[in-house]
Scaffold this motif. Structure first.
Motif: not given
Length: 443
Positions: A54-55, A263, A296
């Motif tokens: 997710g990064q 985020r 992502d």
């Protein structure tokens, strides 16, 4: 009471051994087929870097225009102009550029034959961004990138071949008649799929790359990409006359990655991409509004532009689930016949005061016991199927599938749940048996 119900189930199974064996066999075959296909699909579709997927993001910029892109989506790779602009802007915690290339390893011993090797030209953040594991040494620095240094990182397999597995950091390797200093040797690091390099390898589950060299050095050496290189119809011809034309063309051939821990960082970077595309529009390079994407890892792998997950694994899972459903339909029929044969017994129990709830519990316990037996058989058949999946699926994917503890538990759980679901209707019918009718017909 549960022990009592299990005792009743055991007695019932002994009375109708053939019918019980048939139900167990159907459940075992259906569950095993489904679990083998699921194991392969899981291996192909799994998150390759779950602790930070997710990064990690792929930025996309539409430099083709609405008349030439695919369904309004930007190209999945970048031109050299845009890739270098993103790298130098340093708007992310880490940023990486990647393109695949082919190299020839020239051995020190003239009696040995040169060996071709697939390699990746990458910027220095590559190893830290993707958590590459090193056996010896490490990656090169950003200073090496700036200096276009002749350094290299090699795989453990290539290190074994060239140096017998010894620590080769500081030693030299001859690639295309240029000498490179080895700064690191990777451990057995083989992400599957090779999500960061999908467009260069053409095979996300194929053999890993053996060489990694600085992106800037490869550009200096005019190393052409061995991966995809495509242009929109409004750009120069793909058969570009020289390297300078390649670098200044609108052709896409470089994959970029950025690491954005939060985020809010992703939102800011997305805004920066839009502003960059808007600036290119103001400069006259783009004749259309900004069209950018920031995907992502899992969004990137599931893009419609390419299918990383083999269709065969998804199709086999669908077929296997369908087969399990067919088995369940047959099990429902067998369970119904099995339970209704015991209508007199049910009538007597109801006449003696057993409630419908007690009948439900009795027969569902019996179904669970049969499902457990089917699960054990399913485990044996799953293990047998896992041993031969390389003959059905691509070997690169088949070797990733494992019968681990989670699949072990899931196999038994699916068998038990499937048996309980299959027993719901027969159990309901059994619970509707009228005691008076059974006693009268038996009288």
């Amino acid at each position: 009471m549960l022990t009592y119900y299990f005792d009743l189930a055991l007695r019932s199974c002994r009375r109708s051994k053939a019918l019980t064996a048939l139900v167990v066999l159907l459940m075992g075959c259906g569950v095993a087929t489904c679990m083998v296909s699921f194991a392969v699909f899981r291996a192909a579709a799994a998150d390759p870097i779950p602790w930070k997927s997710g990064q990690l993001f792929v930025p996309q910029i539409d430099n083709f225009g609405p008349a030439h892109n695919w369904k309004g989506e930007p190209p999945i790779m970048l031109s050299y102009t845009d890739a270098v602009a993103l790298l130098h802007a340093r708007q992310a915690r880490r940023q990486v550029l990647i393109y695949g290339s082919k190299w020839t390893v020239l051995p020190d011993d003239a009696r040995q034959q040169p060996s071709p090797q697939e390699g990746d030209a990458v910027s220095s953040d590559f190893f830290a961004m993707f958590d590459a594991r090193f056996r010896y040494g490490g990656g090169w620095s950003a200073h090496d990138d700036d200096q276009r240094a002749s350094v290299a990182v090699i795989s453990s397999a290539l290190n074994q071949k060239l140096f017998g597995g010894a620590d080769s950091v500081g030693r030299e390797i001859n690639l295309d008649a240029h000498v490179y200093r080895i700064v690191g040797v990777l451990d057995d690091w083989e992400p599957r799929p090779r999500f960061f390099d999908v467009m260069s390898t053409f095979d996300a589950f194929g053999h890993p790359r053996q060489l990694y060299l600085p992106f800037s050095r490869a550009i200096d050496l005019q190393k052409a990409t061995s991966g995809q290189f495509y242009c929109s119809t409004n750009t120069v011809d793909p058969d570009l006359p020289d390297w300078n034309s390649v670098l200044h063309s609108e052709c896409a051939w470089i994959v970029a990655w950025v690491e954005l821990p939060a985020r809010a960082d992703a939102a800011r970077y997305r805004d920066w991409l839009r502003n960059y595309a808007a600036e290119q529009q103001r400069l006259g390079r783009f004749g259309w509004p900004p069209n950018v994407r920031l995907s992502d890892v899992m969004q990137w792998l599931h893009q419609d532009s390419f299918n990383v997950i083999p269709k065969s694994s998804a199709l086999s899972l669908i077929v296997s689930v369908s087969f399990l459903l067919i088995c369940l339909v047959n099990v429902i029929g067998l369970m119904l016949a099995r339970f209704m044969r015991r209508a007199p017994e049910i009538g007597v129990r109801r006449a003696l005061g057993a409630s419908r709830g007690a009948i439900y519990r009795q027969f569902l316990t019996e179904a669970a016991a049969i499902g457990l037996a089917g699960g054990v058989l399913g485990l044996l058949l799953t293990a047998l199927g896992m041993a031969g999946i390389g003959k059905v699926f691509e070997p690169e994917i088949a070797r990733l599938a494992r019968l681990d503890a989670s699949l072990f538990l899931l196999t038994v759980l699916v068998a038990v749940l499937a048996s309980l679901i299959a027993a719901l209707y027969p159990t309901w019918r059994a619970a509707q048996v009228q005691p008076a009718w059974q006693l009268k017909s038996n009288g």
